[in-house]
Design a protein around this motif. Structure first.
Motif, PDB file in Angstrom:
ATOM      1  N   ASN A   1      67.068  31.212  26.161  1.00  0.00           N
ATOM      2  CA  ASN A   1      68.339  31.794  25.713  1.00  0.00           C
ATOM      3  C   ASN A   1      68.889  32.789  26.729  1.00  0.00           C
ATOM      4  O   ASN A   1      70.095  32.871  26.938  1.00  0.00           O
ATOM      5  CB  ASN A   1      68.149  32.495  24.360  1.00  0.00           C
ATOM      6  N   ILE A   2      67.969  33.557  27.330  1.00  0.00           N
ATOM      7  CA  ILE A   2      68.425  34.545  28.326  1.00  0.00           C
ATOM      8  C   ILE A   2      69.015  33.822  29.535  1.00  0.00           C
ATOM      9  O   ILE A   2      70.090  34.194  30.029  1.00  0.00           O
ATOM     10  CB  ILE A   2      67.269  35.490  28.742  1.00  0.00           C
ATOM     11  N   VAL A   3      68.336  32.791  29.991  1.00  0.00           N
ATOM     12  CA  VAL A   3      68.861  32.042  31.145  1.00  0.00           C
ATOM     13  C   VAL A   3      70.241  31.481  30.816  1.00  0.00           C
ATOM     14  O   VAL A   3      71.166  31.537  31.639  1.00  0.00           O
ATOM     15  CB  VAL A   3      67.882  30.908  31.561  1.00  0.00           C
ATOM     16  N   ASN A   4      70.410  30.976  29.595  1.00  0.00           N
ATOM     17  CA  ASN A   4      71.722  30.468  29.198  1.00  0.00           C
ATOM     18  C   ASN A   4      72.771  31.571  29.199  1.00  0.00           C
ATOM     19  O   ASN A   4      73.923  31.363  29.571  1.00  0.00           O
ATOM     20  CB  ASN A   4      71.643  29.809  27.817  1.00  0.00           C
ATOM     21  N   LYS A   5      72.345  32.759  28.739  1.00  0.00           N
ATOM     22  CA  LYS A   5      73.272  33.901  28.742  1.00  0.00           C
ATOM     23  C   LYS A   5      73.670  34.269  30.176  1.00  0.00           C
ATOM     24  O   LYS A   5      74.833  34.568  30.442  1.00  0.00           O
ATOM     25  CB  LYS A   5      72.603  35.118  28.095  1.00  0.00           C
ATOM     26  N   VAL A   6      72.690  34.278  31.074  1.00  0.00           N
ATOM     27  CA  VAL A   6      72.984  34.601  32.470  1.00  0.00           C
ATOM     28  C   VAL A   6      74.027  33.620  33.004  1.00  0.00           C
ATOM     29  O   VAL A   6      75.003  34.008  33.643  1.00  0.00           O
ATOM     30  CB  VAL A   6      71.703  34.554  33.338  1.00  0.00           C
ATOM     31  N   LYS A   7      73.815  32.331  32.698  1.00  0.00           N
ATOM     32  CA  LYS A   7      74.767  31.307  33.164  1.00  0.00           C
ATOM     33  C   LYS A   7      76.157  31.570  32.608  1.00  0.00           C
ATOM     34  O   LYS A   7      77.160  31.428  33.295  1.00  0.00           O
ATOM     35  CB  LYS A   7      74.304  29.920  32.709  1.00  0.00           C
ATOM     36  N   LYS A   8      76.211  31.955  31.325  1.00  0.00           N
ATOM     37  CA  LYS A   8      77.499  32.157  30.665  1.00  0.00           C
ATOM     38  C   LYS A   8      78.152  33.473  31.117  1.00  0.00           C
ATOM     39  O   LYS A   8      79.350  33.518  31.414  1.00  0.00           O
ATOM     40  CB  LYS A   8      77.268  32.184  29.150  1.00  0.00           C
ATOM     41  N   ASP A   9      77.362  34.569  31.154  1.00  0.00           N
ATOM     42  CA  ASP A   9      77.930  35.896  31.435  1.00  0.00           C
ATOM     43  C   ASP A   9      78.388  36.029  32.897  1.00  0.00           C
ATOM     44  O   ASP A   9      79.443  36.593  33.165  1.00  0.00           O
ATOM     45  CB  ASP A   9      76.891  37.010  31.160  1.00  0.00           C
ATOM     46  N   ILE A  10      77.559  35.569  33.803  1.00  0.00           N
ATOM     47  CA  ILE A  10      77.855  35.770  35.226  1.00  0.00           C
ATOM     48  C   ILE A  10      77.936  34.435  35.969  1.00  0.00           C
ATOM     49  O   ILE A  10      78.828  34.218  36.778  1.00  0.00           O
ATOM     50  CB  ILE A  10      76.765  36.645  35.902  1.00  0.00           C
ATOM     51  N   GLY A  11      77.026  33.544  35.658  1.00  0.00           N
ATOM     52  CA  GLY A  11      76.911  32.281  36.406  1.00  0.00           C
ATOM     53  C   GLY A  11      75.838  32.421  37.469  1.00  0.00           C
ATOM     54  O   GLY A  11      75.781  33.440  38.161  1.00  0.00           O
ATOM     55  N   LEU A  12      74.967  31.408  37.565  1.00  0.00           N
ATOM     56  CA  LEU A  12      73.834  31.528  38.495  1.00  0.00           C
ATOM     57  C   LEU A  12      74.309  31.625  39.938  1.00  0.00           C
ATOM     58  O   LEU A  12      73.809  32.415  40.729  1.00  0.00           O
ATOM     59  CB  LEU A  12      72.878  30.337  38.329  1.00  0.00           C
ATOM     60  N   PHE A  13      75.310  30.805  40.283  1.00  0.00           N
ATOM     61  CA  PHE A  13      75.808  30.800  41.659  1.00  0.00           C
ATOM     62  C   PHE A  13      76.362  32.178  42.027  1.00  0.00           C
ATOM     63  O   PHE A  13      76.061  32.744  43.060  1.00  0.00           O
ATOM     64  CB  PHE A  13      76.894  29.720  41.812  1.00  0.00           C
ATOM     65  N   ARG A  14      77.170  32.721  41.090  1.00  0.00           N
ATOM     66  CA  ARG A  14      77.783  34.025  41.343  1.00  0.00           C
ATOM     67  C   ARG A  14      76.725  35.119  41.422  1.00  0.00           C
ATOM     68  O   ARG A  14      76.821  36.042  42.233  1.00  0.00           O
ATOM     69  CB  ARG A  14      78.771  34.337  40.222  1.00  0.00           C
ATOM     70  N   LEU A  15      75.709  35.008  40.558  1.00  0.00           N
ATOM     71  CA  LEU A  15      74.629  35.995  40.560  1.00  0.00           C
ATOM     72  C   LEU A  15      73.965  36.047  41.936  1.00  0.00           C
ATOM     73  O   LEU A  15      73.787  37.119  42.521  1.00  0.00           O
ATOM     74  CB  LEU A  15      73.583  35.618  39.491  1.00  0.00           C
ATOM     75  N   VAL A  16      73.644  34.867  42.465  1.00  0.00           N
ATOM     76  CA  VAL A  16      73.000  34.810  43.782  1.00  0.00           C
ATOM     77  C   VAL A  16      73.942  35.377  44.847  1.00  0.00           C
ATOM     78  O   VAL A  16      73.547  36.179  45.688  1.00  0.00           O
ATOM     79  CB  VAL A  16      72.598  33.356  44.120  1.00  0.00           C
ATOM     80  N   LYS A  17      75.205  34.972  44.764  1.00  0.00           N
ATOM     81  CA  LYS A  17      76.195  35.432  45.745  1.00  0.00           C
ATOM     82  C   LYS A  17      76.343  36.959  45.702  1.00  0.00           C
ATOM     83  O   LYS A  17      76.384  37.632  46.741  1.00  0.00           O
ATOM     84  CB  LYS A  17      77.540  34.756  45.420  1.00  0.00           C
ATOM     85  N   ASP A  18      76.410  37.509  44.479  1.00  0.00           N
ATOM     86  CA  ASP A  18      76.551  38.961  44.340  1.00  0.00           C
ATOM     87  C   ASP A  18      75.311  39.691  44.871  1.00  0.00           C
ATOM     88  O   ASP A  18      75.426  40.731  45.516  1.00  0.00           O
ATOM     89  CB  ASP A  18      76.780  39.340  42.871  1.00  0.00           C
ATOM     90  N   MET A  19      74.140  39.130  44.579  1.00  0.00           N
ATOM     91  CA  MET A  19      72.912  39.787  45.041  1.00  0.00           C
ATOM     92  C   MET A  19      72.864  39.812  46.573  1.00  0.00           C
ATOM     93  O   MET A  19      72.484  40.814  47.173  1.00  0.00           O
ATOM     94  CB  MET A  19      71.664  39.065  44.489  1.00  0.00           C
ATOM     95  N   ILE A  20      73.270  38.689  47.177  1.00  0.00           N
ATOM     96  CA  ILE A  20      73.309  38.664  48.644  1.00  0.00           C
ATOM     97  C   ILE A  20      74.322  39.685  49.150  1.00  0.00           C
ATOM     98  O   ILE A  20      74.070  40.423  50.099  1.00  0.00           O
ATOM     99  CB  ILE A  20      73.656  37.239  49.139  1.00  0.00           C
ATOM    100  N   GLY A  21      75.471  39.759  48.465  1.00  0.00           N
ATOM    101  CA  GLY A  21      76.514  40.718  48.861  1.00  0.00           C
ATOM    102  C   GLY A  21      76.016  42.148  48.792  1.00  0.00           C
ATOM    103  O   GLY A  21      76.192  42.931  49.727  1.00  0.00           O
TER     104      GLY A  21
END
Lengths: 436, 97
Positions: A410-430
């Protein structure tokens, strides 16, 4: 001119006084002008004195300096609603000298003491005099105009430690005429009196130990800024700051933001029952390395906040950069004098910038040079991450009969919905790149 | 909450000491440009409630004696706020800082 000083310093803050001590000790004639009724009367900051440069000047001062507490605990919290997720760092041996070079202090007392040390070395400190203008002749700063009285004072070199407003640096064109709304941070602070024992019990501190707590997210409603709580001997400094740009966007007063922060369920108990002693406001120039002004011109050097010497990042250092720049300004002048040069000439002042580049002052600012623009350009980072990340963590620790494997899915699904996995990775790199 | 814990900005400014330069304001405002500004952000951005809008005339009232000398106003509205330090020894007088 017989009434020309060798060095005139504007402002009795950490930068100006550091320069004054070093210069006076080397036998340079130095005068300091301070617009407050006494040194410290106009000086406001969050609350941490970083002391490694101070100890270069006054190696044995930690026992006598009127500082408040040795910071043995630092906490960085993300707040959202009634949740807090924090990184809490406590190191026992930071209570041993030199206390990790991190002490809380109240400037009304500590800056006054520091200026007294300059006087003891032979510097002349005049309080109650405001410099209204630099006098420029043939492209060289040759003195200042002083109020009250419209008197002129002349010097071979002027060091401006005027502070964040940098009127004088702007007057002579070392900086753009207007201060940048996205890089000037207005802070408000209250000093709230509490008994010593109560502070030590509440914040889990041994006798004389202190804590520095900084908070992102909810205190500033996801805008570019943060809240802070620092413990003094018998008071707590609590406050927050926002860039002028985001303050204007928020349409609320800083006092309303501060009251909101003070009354959050995670904060309220820390200051409960205390007595408000003082309210203050001050600006922090977080230009970052890429926007540091020109640091000198013939007859003039900029030190401290005037030059934007602030390490924003997570460290929130300022006092040590101020003192370091004051020391290096003094060194530059002393070396020119020893070499027999005109100490205010362009050539004599050139090494100042290089000294700063070779030291922690500009090296640290350079390391974090991308951060101010990164967070300004990506407002969603400070807005979206504190509430979402703390929610994912709350979910992870919520106890129920739901199987843990399902909780995780459920948490992984929330991460996908709230931020998006691609965006999360991109933001972390940023974020990673902005601090590298 | 008791009196020890003021919430309003008026009460918090009451905690401060000032050496007011009577009759000599260190702040001025270009009233025409203020009136023409649709946002008037200085009204809320000043942390010491120095600026108020006169409901009748639409002019900006300047309570310069409240000023805590942070300088936010002239960063917010450099087009029409002229803010400079009070004379030496005058203005807000912080004891803690």
């Amino acid at each position: 001119m017989d009434d020309e000083f060798e060095v005139l310093i504007i402002g009795a803050g950490p930068a100006g006084i550091s320069a004054a001590i070093a210069l006076a000790r080397a036998g340079v004639e130095v005068v300091v002008l301070e617009r407050g009724e006494y040194p410290g009367a106009k000086n406001v900051y969050g609350g941490i004195m970083f002391t490694h440069q101070l100890l270069k000047l006054l190696p044995d001062c930690l026992d006598e300096a009127p500082f408040e507490r040795k910071v043995t605990r630092r906490r960085f919290g993300a707040l959202a609603g009634d949740r807090e997720v924090a990184l809490d760092v406590k190191v026992g041996h930071w209570r041993d000298k030199p206390y990790n070079h991190t002490m809380t202090a109240l400037r009304g007392r500590s800056d006054r003491w520091f200026a007294e040390q300059a006087e003891a070395e032979g510097a002349q400190v005049f309080a109650g005099f405001m410099v209204s203008e630099l006098i420029v002749e043939d492209g060289r700063v040759v003195g200042v105009k002083v109020k009250p009285g419209d008197d002129e004072m002349r010097a071979k070199v002027v060091i401006s430690g005027e502070g964040a407003q940098a009127f004088l640096a702007r007057q002579v064109g070392l900086m753009a005429p207007r201060l940048p709304q996205r890089h000037m941070i207005t802070n408000v602070k209250e000093v709230i009196g509490l008994p010593k024992e109560k502070i030590e019990d509440r914040f889990l501190l041994e006798d004389g130990e202190g804590v520095a707590m900084e908070y992102f997210g909810e205190p500033v409603k996801g805008l570019f800024g943060m809240g802070f709580v620092y413990t003094n001997e018998e008071s707590v400094s609590i406050g927050l700051g926002l860039t002028v740009h985001d303050l204007m966007t928020s349409k609320e007063t800083l006092n309303d933001h501060l009251e909101y922060f003070k009354n959050l369920p995670t904060i309220r108990k820390l200051i409960e029952g205390g007595e408000s002693l003082e309210y203050a406001a001050h600006m922090i120039p977080e230009y970052g390395y890429n926007h540091v002004p020109k640091l000198s011109m013939p007859g003039l050097l900029l030190v401290g906040d005037t030059a934007g010497f602030v390490n924003g990042s997570l460290y929130h250092e300022g006092t040590n950069l101020a003192m370091g720049s004051g020391l290096m300004a003094a060194e530059t002048i002393i070396e020119a004098k020893e070499a027999g040069h005109d100490i205010g000439s362009a050539e004599a002042l050139v090494p100042y910038r290089q000294k700063l580049e070779n030291s922690f002052v500009l090296k640290d600012m350079k390391k974090f040079r991308k951060a101010p623009d990164f967070f300004n350009n990506k407002p969603h980072i400070l807005r979206d991450y504190p509430p979402n990340v703390t929610q994912w963590i709350e979910d992870y620790f919520t106890i129920s009969e739901t199987p843990k494997s399902e909780v995780e899915r459920n948490i992984v699904n929330k991460v996908k919905k709230d931020i998006g996995l691609f965006r999360l990775v991109k933001d972390m790199i940023g974020v990673g790149r902005s601090v590298r | 909450m008791t009196n020890n814990n003021p919430k309003s900005i008026e009460d918090k400014l009451g905690l401060l000491q000032y050496r007011t330069d009577e009759g000599n304001s260190h702040i001025s405002v270009d009233q025409e440009k203020f009136k023409a500004d649709p946002i008037k952000a200085i009204l809320f951005a000043c942390p010491a409630k120095v600026y108020e809008e006169d409901e009748k005339t639409g002019e900006c009232l300047i309570n310069y004696e409240n000023c805590v000398e942070c300088g936010t106003c002239h960063v917010v509205a450099p087009e029409y706020v002229n803010w400079f330090y009070p004379e030496g020894g005058k203005g807000v007088h912080y004891r803690y800082g």
